[in-house]
Design a protein around this motif. Structure first.
Motif, PDB file in Angstrom:
ATOM      1  N   HIS A   1      -0.657   6.325 -14.551  1.00 32.56           N
ATOM      2  CA  HIS A   1      -1.577   7.295 -15.243  1.00 32.56           C
ATOM      3  C   HIS A   1      -0.813   7.253 -16.851  1.00 32.56           C
ATOM      4  N   LEU A   2       0.438   7.399 -16.763  1.00 24.95           N
ATOM      5  CA  LEU A   2       1.183   7.587 -18.053  1.00 24.95           C
ATOM      6  C   LEU A   2       1.301   6.487 -18.806  1.00 24.95           C
ATOM      7  N   LEU A   3       1.179   5.120 -17.843  1.00 24.67           N
ATOM      8  CA  LEU A   3       1.151   3.812 -18.632  1.00 24.67           C
ATOM      9  C   LEU A   3      -0.291   3.335 -19.164  1.00 24.67           C
ATOM     10  N   GLY A   4      -1.127   4.217 -18.774  1.00 26.70           N
ATOM     11  CA  GLY A   4      -2.527   3.777 -19.549  1.00 26.70           C
ATOM     12  C   GLY A   4      -3.429   3.047 -18.434  1.00 26.70           C
ATOM     13  N   ALA A   5      -3.205   3.150 -17.305  1.00 28.02           N
ATOM     14  CA  ALA A   5      -4.069   2.546 -16.420  1.00 28.02           C
ATOM     15  C   ALA A   5      -5.228   3.737 -16.224  1.00 28.02           C
ATOM     16  N   ASP A   6      -6.617   3.224 -16.267  1.00 27.03           N
ATOM     17  CA  ASP A   6      -7.727   4.008 -16.063  1.00 27.03           C
ATOM     18  C   ASP A   6      -8.171   4.461 -14.761  1.00 27.03           C
ATOM     19  N   ASP A   7      -7.508   3.766 -13.755  1.00 29.04           N
ATOM     20  CA  ASP A   7      -7.645   3.972 -12.359  1.00 29.04           C
ATOM     21  C   ASP A   7      -6.138   4.114 -11.730  1.00 29.04           C
ATOM     22  N   ALA A   8      -5.655   5.109 -11.924  1.00 27.43           N
ATOM     23  CA  ALA A   8      -3.977   5.115 -11.712  1.00 27.43           C
ATOM     24  C   ALA A   8      -3.784   5.304 -10.053  1.00 27.43           C
ATOM     25  N   GLU A   9      -4.839   6.118  -9.265  1.00 30.56           N
ATOM     26  CA  GLU A   9      -4.688   5.944  -8.067  1.00 30.56           C
ATOM     27  C   GLU A   9      -5.028   4.500  -7.238  1.00 30.56           C
ATOM     28  N   ASN A  10      -5.839   3.861  -7.873  1.00 27.35           N
ATOM     29  CA  ASN A  10      -5.995   2.526  -7.471  1.00 27.35           C
ATOM     30  C   ASN A  10      -4.899   1.580  -7.463  1.00 27.35           C
ATOM     31  N   VAL A  11      -4.181   1.960  -8.677  1.00 27.21           N
ATOM     32  CA  VAL A  11      -3.242   0.961  -9.428  1.00 27.21           C
ATOM     33  C   VAL A  11      -1.984   1.224  -8.043  1.00 27.21           C
ATOM     34  N   ALA A  12      -1.717   2.627  -7.726  1.00 30.42           N
ATOM     35  CA  ALA A  12      -0.687   2.984  -6.885  1.00 30.42           C
ATOM     36  C   ALA A  12      -1.008   2.520  -5.528  1.00 30.42           C
ATOM     37  N   GLN A  13      -2.354   2.749  -4.939  1.00 29.71           N
ATOM     38  CA  GLN A  13      -2.617   1.857  -3.667  1.00 29.71           C
ATOM     39  C   GLN A  13      -2.344   0.389  -3.648  1.00 29.71           C
ATOM     40  N   GLU A  14      -2.629  -0.096  -4.714  1.00 33.82           N
ATOM     41  CA  GLU A  14      -2.506  -1.680  -4.732  1.00 33.82           C
ATOM     42  C   GLU A  14      -1.037  -2.035  -4.547  1.00 33.82           C
ATOM     43  N   ALA A  15      -0.168  -1.126  -5.291  1.00 35.00           N
ATOM     44  CA  ALA A  15       1.262  -1.547  -5.097  1.00 35.00           C
ATOM     45  C   ALA A  15       1.783  -1.133  -3.611  1.00 35.00           C
ATOM     46  N   PHE A  16       1.174  -0.070  -3.151  1.00 37.99           N
ATOM     47  CA  PHE A  16       1.538   0.025  -1.711  1.00 37.99           C
ATOM     48  C   PHE A  16       1.016  -0.957  -0.613  1.00 37.99           C
ATOM     49  N   VAL A  17      -0.142  -1.368  -1.127  1.00 36.15           N
ATOM     50  CA  VAL A  17      -0.722  -2.628  -0.221  1.00 36.15           C
ATOM     51  C   VAL A  17       0.345  -3.982  -0.402  1.00 36.15           C
ATOM     52  N   LYS A  18       0.795  -4.073  -1.574  1.00 34.65           N
ATOM     53  CA  LYS A  18       1.658  -5.209  -1.770  1.00 34.65           C
ATOM     54  C   LYS A  18       2.955  -4.898  -1.030  1.00 34.65           C
ATOM     55  N   LEU A  19       3.443  -3.873  -1.002  1.00 34.45           N
ATOM     56  CA  LEU A  19       4.646  -3.342  -0.288  1.00 34.45           C
ATOM     57  C   LEU A  19       4.450  -3.277   1.229  1.00 34.45           C
ATOM     58  N   HIS A  20       3.185  -3.300   1.570  1.00 35.66           N
ATOM     59  CA  HIS A  20       3.055  -3.308   3.222  1.00 35.66           C
ATOM     60  C   HIS A  20       2.948  -4.911   3.440  1.00 35.66           C
ATOM     61  N   GLN A  21       2.359  -5.854   2.638  1.00 30.77           N
ATOM     62  CA  GLN A  21       2.289  -7.086   2.920  1.00 30.77           C
ATOM     63  C   GLN A  21       3.771  -7.706   2.913  1.00 30.77           C
ATOM     64  N   ARG A  22       4.638  -7.171   2.406  1.00 26.01           N
ATOM     65  CA  ARG A  22       5.991  -7.591   2.398  1.00 26.01           C
ATOM     66  C   ARG A  22       6.924  -6.997   3.333  1.00 26.01           C
ATOM     67  N   TRP A  23       6.326  -5.898   4.108  1.00 29.34           N
ATOM     68  CA  TRP A  23       7.132  -4.973   4.875  1.00 29.34           C
ATOM     69  C   TRP A  23       8.109  -5.642   5.879  1.00 29.34           C
ATOM     70  N   ASP A  24       7.836  -6.719   6.442  1.00 23.00           N
ATOM     71  CA  ASP A  24       8.502  -7.202   7.403  1.00 23.00           C
ATOM     72  C   ASP A  24       9.392  -8.038   7.170  1.00 23.00           C
ATOM     73  N   THR A  25       9.540  -8.371   5.621  1.00 25.10           N
ATOM     74  CA  THR A  25      10.740  -9.275   5.117  1.00 25.10           C
ATOM     75  C   THR A  25      11.664  -8.304   4.109  1.00 25.10           C
ATOM     76  N   LEU A  26      11.289  -7.012   4.393  1.00 28.36           N
ATOM     77  CA  LEU A  26      12.341  -6.120   3.112  1.00 28.36           C
ATOM     78  C   LEU A  26      13.422  -6.227   4.106  1.00 28.36           C
ATOM     79  N   THR A  27      14.735  -6.521   3.428  1.00 26.77           N
ATOM     80  CA  THR A  27      16.364  -6.377   3.920  1.00 26.77           C
ATOM     81  C   THR A  27      16.791  -5.094   3.365  1.00 26.77           C
ATOM     82  N   ASP A  28      16.444  -4.399   2.470  1.00 27.32           N
ATOM     83  CA  ASP A  28      17.242  -3.073   1.745  1.00 27.32           C
ATOM     84  C   ASP A  28      15.745  -2.333   1.416  1.00 27.32           C
ATOM     85  N   HIS A  29      15.842  -1.277   2.342  1.00 28.19           N
ATOM     86  CA  HIS A  29      15.114  -0.273   2.232  1.00 28.19           C
ATOM     87  C   HIS A  29      15.240   0.618   1.037  1.00 28.19           C
TER      88      HIS A  29
END
Length: 172
Positions: free
Chosen positions: A30-58
């Protein structure tokens, strides 16, 4: 889905991270100017979930999420600029006098002044003062050097002082 990474019994679950960081990532978008801040945050978590099994440092998940939100917000604001250039059928609605009277005047002025800053200056100030990140964390999130973060912060603060004073007739 909500499990820790294999072999990392002490790591937080995906659900724990979502509960801890979703609000913070939404505010950042929101502070960076996204008009749909919740969707941006959700999309970031989707990307994190897609990489979840490859994470080495939580421990670096927060930095990954911030970087993803910054990049997604950039994409959204670029898209909005293109959309807003297209001719509109009717002029945008104006806020009523009542709505303006109820709105916090200083908050509105600050948002306008911050909006005059360059994209990078705005990002550095948001990460520093709203998320309280260190210079090193900001540099990592934005992919720039710590010296660039310091210089950008300095220039952004000078621009804020200049614009804030201009908007108020030079009083501040």
């Amino acid at each position: 889905m909500g499990e820790s990474a294999p072999g990392d019994l002490g790591a937080p679950t995906f659900h724990d991270l979502f509960r801890e960081y979703f609000g913070q990532m939404t505010r950042l978008a929101h502070l960076l100017g996204a008009d749909d801040a919740e969707n941006v945050a959700q999309e970031a978590f989707v990307k994190l979930h897609q990489r979840w099994d490859t994470l080495t440092d939580h421990a670096r998940v927060a930095g990954y999420l911030r970087t993803t939100v910054v990049n997604l917000s950039r994409s959204r604001t670029r898209h909005l600029r293109v959309v807003r250039r297209a001719p509109q059928d009717r002029p945008p609605d104006e806020l009523s006098a009542e709505v303006r009277a109820v709105a916090n005047w200083e908050h509105q002025q600050l948002r306008e002044v911050v909006g005059k800053l360059s994209r990078r200056q705005r990002e550095v100030l948001v990460l520093r003062y709203w998320l309280d990140l260190s210079t090193a964390a900001i540099a990592e999130t934005l992919g720039i050097s710590p010296g660039t973060v310091k210089a950008t912060t300095h220039h952004a603060m000078e621009n804020l002082r200049k614009h804030w004073g201009d908007d108020l007739g030079g009083e501040r």
